[in-house]
Design a protein around this motif. Sequence first.
Motif, PDB file in Angstrom:
ATOM      1  N   ALA A 129       0.747  -1.159  -0.093  1.00  0.00           N
ATOM      2  CA  ALA A 129      -0.259  -0.153  -0.023  1.00  0.00           C
ATOM      3  C   ALA A 129       0.885   1.424   0.037  1.00  0.00           C
ATOM      4  N   LYS A 130       1.934   1.107   0.793  1.00  0.00           N
ATOM      5  CA  LYS A 130       2.847   2.455   0.862  1.00  0.00           C
ATOM      6  C   LYS A 130       3.802   2.495  -0.447  1.00  0.00           C
ATOM      7  N   LEU A 131       3.903   1.292  -1.245  1.00  0.00           N
ATOM      8  CA  LEU A 131       4.460   1.661  -2.366  1.00  0.00           C
ATOM      9  C   LEU A 131       3.411   2.133  -3.565  1.00  0.00           C
ATOM     10  N   GLN A 132       2.207   1.775  -3.609  1.00  0.00           N
ATOM     11  CA  GLN A 132       1.414   2.367  -4.466  1.00  0.00           C
ATOM     12  C   GLN A 132       1.274   3.842  -4.336  1.00  0.00           C
ATOM     13  N   SER A 133       1.131   4.291  -2.778  1.00  0.00           N
ATOM     14  CA  SER A 133       0.829   5.851  -2.620  1.00  0.00           C
ATOM     15  C   SER A 133       2.223   6.481  -3.170  1.00  0.00           C
ATOM     16  N   LEU A 134       3.425   5.872  -3.144  1.00  0.00           N
ATOM     17  CA  LEU A 134       4.446   6.642  -3.385  1.00  0.00           C
ATOM     18  C   LEU A 134       4.764   6.348  -5.009  1.00  0.00           C
ATOM     19  N   GLN A 135       3.954   5.647  -5.541  1.00  0.00           N
ATOM     20  CA  GLN A 135       4.049   5.693  -6.953  1.00  0.00           C
ATOM     21  C   GLN A 135       3.230   6.693  -7.591  1.00  0.00           C
ATOM     22  N   ALA A 136       1.924   6.690  -6.884  1.00  0.00           N
ATOM     23  CA  ALA A 136       0.915   7.776  -7.059  1.00  0.00           C
ATOM     24  C   ALA A 136       1.784   9.029  -6.937  1.00  0.00           C
ATOM     25  N   SER A 137       2.485   9.353  -6.213  1.00  0.00           N
ATOM     26  CA  SER A 137       3.098  10.840  -5.886  1.00  0.00           C
ATOM     27  C   SER A 137       4.319  10.847  -6.917  1.00  0.00           C
ATOM     28  N   ALA A 138       4.686   9.739  -7.378  1.00  0.00           N
ATOM     29  CA  ALA A 138       5.938   9.977  -8.434  1.00  0.00           C
ATOM     30  C   ALA A 138       5.178  10.340  -9.816  1.00  0.00           C
ATOM     31  N   ALA A 139       3.893   9.637  -9.974  1.00  0.00           N
ATOM     32  CA  ALA A 139       3.169   9.943 -11.244  1.00  0.00           C
ATOM     33  C   ALA A 139       2.724  11.471 -11.464  1.00  0.00           C
ATOM     34  N   LEU A 140       2.374  11.953 -10.150  1.00  0.00           N
ATOM     35  CA  LEU A 140       2.001  13.338  -9.913  1.00  0.00           C
ATOM     36  C   LEU A 140       3.017  14.257 -10.338  1.00  0.00           C
ATOM     37  N   ALA A 141       4.289  13.783  -9.688  1.00  0.00           N
ATOM     38  CA  ALA A 141       5.553  14.783  -9.974  1.00  0.00           C
ATOM     39  C   ALA A 141       5.828  14.742 -11.469  1.00  0.00           C
ATOM     40  N   GLN A 142       5.548  13.717 -12.090  1.00  0.00           N
ATOM     41  CA  GLN A 142       6.136  13.559 -13.585  1.00  0.00           C
ATOM     42  C   GLN A 142       5.288  14.548 -14.391  1.00  0.00           C
ATOM     43  N   VAL A 143       3.997  14.237 -13.911  1.00  0.00           N
ATOM     44  CA  VAL A 143       2.913  15.390 -14.498  1.00  0.00           C
ATOM     45  C   VAL A 143       3.143  16.662 -14.442  1.00  0.00           C
ATOM     46  N   ASN A 144       3.767  17.077 -13.054  1.00  0.00           N
ATOM     47  CA  ASN A 144       3.950  18.393 -12.971  1.00  0.00           C
ATOM     48  C   ASN A 144       5.165  19.200 -13.829  1.00  0.00           C
ATOM     49  N   TYR A 145       6.252  18.054 -13.888  1.00  0.00           N
ATOM     50  CA  TYR A 145       7.464  18.395 -14.628  1.00  0.00           C
ATOM     51  C   TYR A 145       7.258  18.712 -15.916  1.00  0.00           C
ATOM     52  N   ASP A 146       6.389  17.630 -16.557  1.00  0.00           N
ATOM     53  CA  ASP A 146       6.055  17.726 -18.122  1.00  0.00           C
ATOM     54  C   ASP A 146       5.408  19.043 -18.378  1.00  0.00           C
ATOM     55  N   ARG A 147       4.246  19.502 -17.549  1.00  0.00           N
ATOM     56  CA  ARG A 147       3.588  20.457 -17.821  1.00  0.00           C
ATOM     57  C   ARG A 147       4.730  21.896 -17.717  1.00  0.00           C
ATOM     58  N   ASP A 148       5.315  21.991 -16.625  1.00  0.00           N
ATOM     59  CA  ASP A 148       6.310  23.002 -16.562  1.00  0.00           C
ATOM     60  C   ASP A 148       7.353  22.895 -17.660  1.00  0.00           C
ATOM     61  N   LEU A 149       7.698  21.936 -18.100  1.00  0.00           N
ATOM     62  CA  LEU A 149       8.789  21.865 -19.024  1.00  0.00           C
ATOM     63  C   LEU A 149       8.136  22.575 -20.640  1.00  0.00           C
ATOM     64  N   ARG A 150       6.986  22.500 -20.676  1.00  0.00           N
ATOM     65  CA  ARG A 150       6.112  22.873 -21.873  1.00  0.00           C
ATOM     66  C   ARG A 150       5.939  24.375 -21.518  1.00  0.00           C
ATOM     67  N   GLN A 151       5.623  24.507 -20.299  1.00  0.00           N
ATOM     68  CA  GLN A 151       5.628  26.131 -20.089  1.00  0.00           C
ATOM     69  C   GLN A 151       7.117  26.794 -20.053  1.00  0.00           C
ATOM     70  N   PHE A 152       8.017  26.225 -19.627  1.00  0.00           N
ATOM     71  CA  PHE A 152       9.514  26.520 -19.633  1.00  0.00           C
ATOM     72  C   PHE A 152       9.887  27.229 -21.149  1.00  0.00           C
ATOM     73  N   ARG A 153       9.353  25.990 -22.038  1.00  0.00           N
ATOM     74  CA  ARG A 153       9.711  26.227 -23.700  1.00  0.00           C
ATOM     75  C   ARG A 153       9.073  27.425 -24.243  1.00  0.00           C
ATOM     76  N   ALA A 154       7.685  27.700 -23.412  1.00  0.00           N
ATOM     77  CA  ALA A 154       7.060  28.881 -23.769  1.00  0.00           C
ATOM     78  C   ALA A 154       7.611  30.353 -23.193  1.00  0.00           C
ATOM     79  N   GLN A 155       8.242  30.126 -22.212  1.00  0.00           N
ATOM     80  CA  GLN A 155       8.822  31.141 -21.387  1.00  0.00           C
ATOM     81  C   GLN A 155       7.784  31.553 -20.488  1.00  0.00           C
ATOM     82  N   ALA A 156       7.186  30.804 -19.975  1.00  0.00           N
ATOM     83  CA  ALA A 156       6.030  30.896 -19.183  1.00  0.00           C
ATOM     84  C   ALA A 156       6.433  30.618 -17.735  1.00  0.00           C
ATOM     85  N   VAL A 157       7.337  29.670 -17.330  1.00  0.00           N
ATOM     86  CA  VAL A 157       7.766  29.506 -16.067  1.00  0.00           C
ATOM     87  C   VAL A 157       9.435  29.707 -16.030  1.00  0.00           C
ATOM     88  N   SER A 158      10.019  29.970 -14.793  1.00  0.00           N
ATOM     89  CA  SER A 158      11.563  30.241 -14.824  1.00  0.00           C
ATOM     90  C   SER A 158      12.243  28.970 -14.665  1.00  0.00           C
TER      91      SER A 158
END
Length: 369
Positions: free
Chosen positions: A103-132
Amino acid sequence: MIIMLVAVAIVLGGYFAFQSFKAKMIHQFLSTLSNPPQTVSTVVASDQQWQPQLQAVGSLRAVNGATLSLEVAGVVEKIGFDSGQDVQAGQTLLQLRSEDDVAKLQSLQASAALAQVNYDRDLRQFRAQAVSQATLDTDNYNLRNAKAQVDEQQAVVDKKTLRAPFAGHLGIRQVDLGQYLNAGTAVVTLQSLDPLYVDFSLPQQELSHIAIGQTVSATVDTYPGQKFAGKIVAINPLVDTDTRNVQVRASLGNPDRRLLPGMFVTVMIDAGAPHQQVTLPQTAVTYNSYGSTVFLVKHAPKDDKSLVATQTFVTTGATRGDQVAVLTGIKPGDVVVSAGQIKLHNGTPVVVNNKIQPTDNPNPTPVDN
């Protein structure tokens, strides 16, 4: 008168001759009483083909062998093997209860998936010069940290499962379902039985007679008269400074699994080419601090009908079974006392009785009673 003198001379001559014969007979009788003939067994020394061999005592061990246990504590939830079973490498043997860890592993996997989504979104925004760049670096760190926590928890979950590290034969199961195991508790032994290693030691002076790939044969008292063939696979590059022995390892085929790790074995190694050698039963040689001796049986010097024992020094070599090699002191055809020499000395009259002979077998085998 003359006739009377002749008659007296004849009588006196006969008397003195009788007394001389009587004295001789008494002397021989007393001599016989003081040095009576002794009954011995004899053997004729002969040339035999002799294969020089090295002999050592060794122990069998598995090529791969281990007592399996788990690194973590827990309650046994599932057992996937039976005692005495053959298993393949990687096969699951035992599972500890792991619901909380999963169960703890599944929780951590979910957190890792969220971190992946945040990174991918901010990467696109960074390329558009929307984030630092700082925001993107923070997202990247959070993603890597989340993945590391997943790997760490996955390792914890994996440690709740016991798998066979190599293919082999299992021993007797030491645990039961529902049992609580502490970390390191022995679960079962696993041994790879074919081939087996035999480890033994030889004196350093025998190093010149052995080499990698050399054929060896091993015998075990469990199977009298049977030999198991193998080859030398390793020679330790270090000589033990206490014993001046070198450790040697040979590999023995064991397809029928009659041999088991831990068995005591006798190892024989052929050393050099066969040659002709004078041999005797080991019982024929008397070993003393001043040298080894044997008794030869010869005719008496002044009586071809009588036999006497003559002691002679010999130099002995290697032994095999009941036999010993004789290097000097006797030659083929010599008649040697094989039993009864304890009561002999030089010149003792002997009587030969060969109804019972000591064993003279180069390859004796135990007799089951």
